[in-house]
Design a protein around this motif. Structure first.
Motif, PDB file in Angstrom:
ATOM      1  N   LYS A 258       0.859  -1.191   0.000  1.00 47.41           N
ATOM      2  CA  LYS A 258       0.000   0.000   0.000  1.00 47.41           C
ATOM      3  C   LYS A 258       0.897   1.244   0.000  1.00 47.41           C
ATOM      4  CE  LYS A 258      -3.613  -2.704   0.840  1.00 47.41           C
ATOM      5  NZ  LYS A 258      -4.676  -2.965  -0.151  1.00 47.41           N
ATOM      6  N   ASN A 259       0.264   2.397  -0.120  1.00 43.76           N
ATOM      7  CA  ASN A 259       1.021   3.652  -0.070  1.00 43.76           C
ATOM      8  C   ASN A 259       0.250   4.687   0.759  1.00 43.76           C
ATOM      9  OD1 ASN A 259       2.925   5.600  -0.473  1.00 43.76           O
ATOM     10  ND2 ASN A 259       2.671   5.738  -2.693  1.00 43.76           N
ATOM     11  N   PRO A 260       0.101   4.427   2.066  1.00 46.12           N
ATOM     12  CA  PRO A 260      -0.717   5.317   2.908  1.00 46.12           C
ATOM     13  C   PRO A 260      -0.114   6.705   3.084  1.00 46.12           C
ATOM     14  CG  PRO A 260       0.441   3.721   4.262  1.00 46.12           C
ATOM     15  CD  PRO A 260       0.663   3.299   2.839  1.00 46.12           C
ATOM     16  N   ASP A 261       1.227   6.840   2.920  1.00 47.44           N
ATOM     17  CA  ASP A 261       1.871   8.144   3.107  1.00 47.44           C
ATOM     18  C   ASP A 261       2.227   8.805   1.789  1.00 47.44           C
ATOM     19  OD1 ASP A 261       3.783   6.333   2.380  1.00 47.44           O
ATOM     20  OD2 ASP A 261       5.236   6.884   3.919  1.00 47.44           O
ATOM     21  N   ASN A 262       1.673   8.279   0.672  1.00 50.31           N
ATOM     22  CA  ASN A 262       1.938   8.835  -0.663  1.00 50.31           C
ATOM     23  C   ASN A 262       3.431   8.934  -0.956  1.00 50.31           C
ATOM     24  OD1 ASN A 262      -0.841   9.256  -1.346  1.00 50.31           O
ATOM     25  ND2 ASN A 262      -0.834  11.071  -0.011  1.00 50.31           N
ATOM     26  N   PRO A 267       3.939   1.930  -3.912  1.00 50.77           N
ATOM     27  CA  PRO A 267       3.424   1.058  -2.848  1.00 50.77           C
ATOM     28  C   PRO A 267       4.545   0.334  -2.103  1.00 50.77           C
ATOM     29  CG  PRO A 267       2.189   0.766  -4.889  1.00 50.77           C
ATOM     30  CD  PRO A 267       3.369   1.605  -5.232  1.00 50.77           C
ATOM     31  N   THR A 269       5.451  -2.223   1.696  1.00 47.97           N
ATOM     32  CA  THR A 269       5.005  -2.974   2.862  1.00 47.97           C
ATOM     33  C   THR A 269       6.132  -2.969   3.873  1.00 47.97           C
ATOM     34  OG1 THR A 269       4.017  -5.064   3.607  1.00 47.97           O
ATOM     35  CG2 THR A 269       5.843  -5.236   2.069  1.00 47.97           C
ATOM     36  N   LYS A 334      10.788  -0.177   5.074  1.00 46.08           N
ATOM     37  CA  LYS A 334       9.904  -0.074   3.930  1.00 46.08           C
ATOM     38  C   LYS A 334      10.487  -0.905   2.777  1.00 46.08           C
ATOM     39  CE  LYS A 334       7.527   4.418   4.173  1.00 46.08           C
ATOM     40  NZ  LYS A 334       7.368   5.719   3.460  1.00 46.08           N
TER      41      LYS A 334
END
Length: 441
Positions: A258-262, A267, A269, A334
């Motif tokens: 995912k890429n919650p912090d842009n 993306p 994990t 990351k």
């Protein structure tokens, strides 16, 4: 053109001699191979010690001669029994597979990408191929009348008979494989040891790929006197030539990226950074990890960190460390989706879970509304193997065809991925037991 003139199958012995002559011309004199000179050129010098490790059984030399004996047979086309005769590139051949393998040498020598076979497991009641072609017509009558015998342990040649049946066929099959070709052989505990020794000799011990385990039984078997339910079979795999990746690999699960912090790198994990080595073994991996932004010390795990100080500092500078709010937590790294290797994760040696022999029985029943075959293989088992090692235009061979699951698997996979894989299947002509459902059908 010579094969068309003399009516014989490919001269395998002469082909092998020609190969050796092209590489070691000094080892061939007056048309004969000087084996001592060949061995000396390879650093193997003859001495008087003949005691060495080798795999022998009665009839082995005769088997090799039988495999290399040229065939006078021919393949007779049967358009009236075929589907799309003018356009199909698939072959289903009825006949003794030893003779057929000889006849395939000329057209398919080193052209087959994958072989899958499910030979007799030698349970004592299996059909035993008696290879004697002195009288082809008598042999054909014997086969079609099913005047063969079982192979009980009490006859004294239990393993020998099986080895004499398998050895020449595998020798010929090896000739048909491409340099990047792969062979799969289903087997159980009775002959697994002999099969691997046989394949080590034919394909080379260094070309062993894996001994896969397939859980073939769904329900426990309580008949075994030992109290153990044997719920699995094996699929032994060898490649023709070592040095290439044989299996495509398992499809990745990427939903966790995912890429919650842009993050502009895409993306990601979080990945564990805890090490696997003690301080005595890798002292450079044991140090306190401190967040330079707030000075919080996260200490050092018992097995240290996965990276040394220099690498860890680089990861910190690149903003790749995820610092937990809890001081008792573990920092993580990351890992970005775009950094994954092109190589997919490995294909497990324990495969096709949830697909059993009774799955195949139900598949056959669904096609014919009757149970016509004993112990068929499920389509999914063979389809997984074909999809792992073949490309969309490869040739797949099965010379113990049985219920033709290999053909089913190839056609189903072609339908799924738009491929044009071709199959060659060989099956001995057998009369059905008059009491069987197959005979009644």
């Amino acid at each position: 053109m010579n094969n068309l003139i003399d009516g014989l199958s490919m001269n395998i012995e002469q082909t092998n001699l020609d190969k050796l002559r092209s590489v070691f011309p000094e080892c061939v004199s007056e048309g004969k191979l000087d084996i001592d000179k060949l061995l000396s050129l390879c650093g193997e010098y003859i001495d008087n010690d003949f005691e060495k490790y080798k795999f022998e059984w009665k009839g082995k030399a005769d088997c090799l001669r039988l495999a290399q004996k040229r065939s006078t047979g021919t393949l007779r086309p049967c358009p009236e029994e075929s589907v799309d005769w003018d356009t199909t590139q698939n072959l289903y051949i009825e006949g003794d597979n030893l003779e057929v393998l000889k006849l395939l040498q000329t057209a398919y020598y080193r052209k087959v990408k994958m072989i899958y076979i499910d030979p007799p497991y030698n349970t004592g009641n299996d059909f035993v191929y008696a290879d004697d072609f002195a009288d082809p017509m008598a042999r054909y009558k014997e086969v079609t009348q099913q005047t063969t015998k079982s192979n009980p342990e009490t006859m004294g040649r239990y393993h020998t008979n099986w080895l004499n049946m398998m050895y020449p066929r595998l020798r010929l099959a090896a000739n048909l494989l491409r340099d990047d070709g792969v062979i799969f052989i289903s087997i159980d505990d009775v002959e697994i040891d002999n099969l691997k020794k046989l394949c080590n000799e034919i394909f080379g011990e260094e070309n062993f790929v894996a001994q896969f385990i397939w859980q073939s039984r769904q329900n426990k078997d309580n008949r075994n006197i030992t109290g153990v339910s044997i719920d699995h079979e094996y699929v032994v795999c060898y490649t023709k030539q070592f040095g290439h990746r044989v299996f495509r690999g398992t499809d990745r699960k990427t939903e966790q990226y995912k890429n919650p912090d842009n993050d502009p790198r895409g993306p990601w994990t979080s990945a564990n950074m805890v090490g696997l080595a003690t301080a005595d073994a890798r002292p450079n991996l044991h140090y306190d990890l401190i967040n330079p932004a707030d000075g919080r010390n996260y200490g050092c795990p018992e097995k240290g960190w996965r990276y040394d100080r220099n690498t860890m500092n680089r990861l910190i500078q690149e903003g790749r460390i995820i610092w937990p709010d809890n001081p008792d937590g573990r920092p993580r790294k990351k890992s970005f989706l775009n950094e994954l290797s092109d190589n997919l994760p490995g294909f497990s040696s324990v495969f096709s879970t949830g697909v059993y022999t009774n799955t195949a029985t139900k598949e056959i029943g669904g096609l014919f509304n009757k149970y016509l075959f004993d112990f068929p293989k499920p389509v999914e088992v063979i389809k997984q193997l074909v999809s792992q090692v073949s490309n969309t235009d490869d040739i797949i061979l099965d010379f113990f065809s049985g219920s033709a699951t290999t053909a089913h698997a190839v056609m189903q996979l072609n339908a799924e991925d738009g491929g044009n894989r071709r199959f060659i299947l060989v099956q001995l002509p057998e009369l059905c037991d008059e009491k069987s459902e197959a005979y009644k059908t």
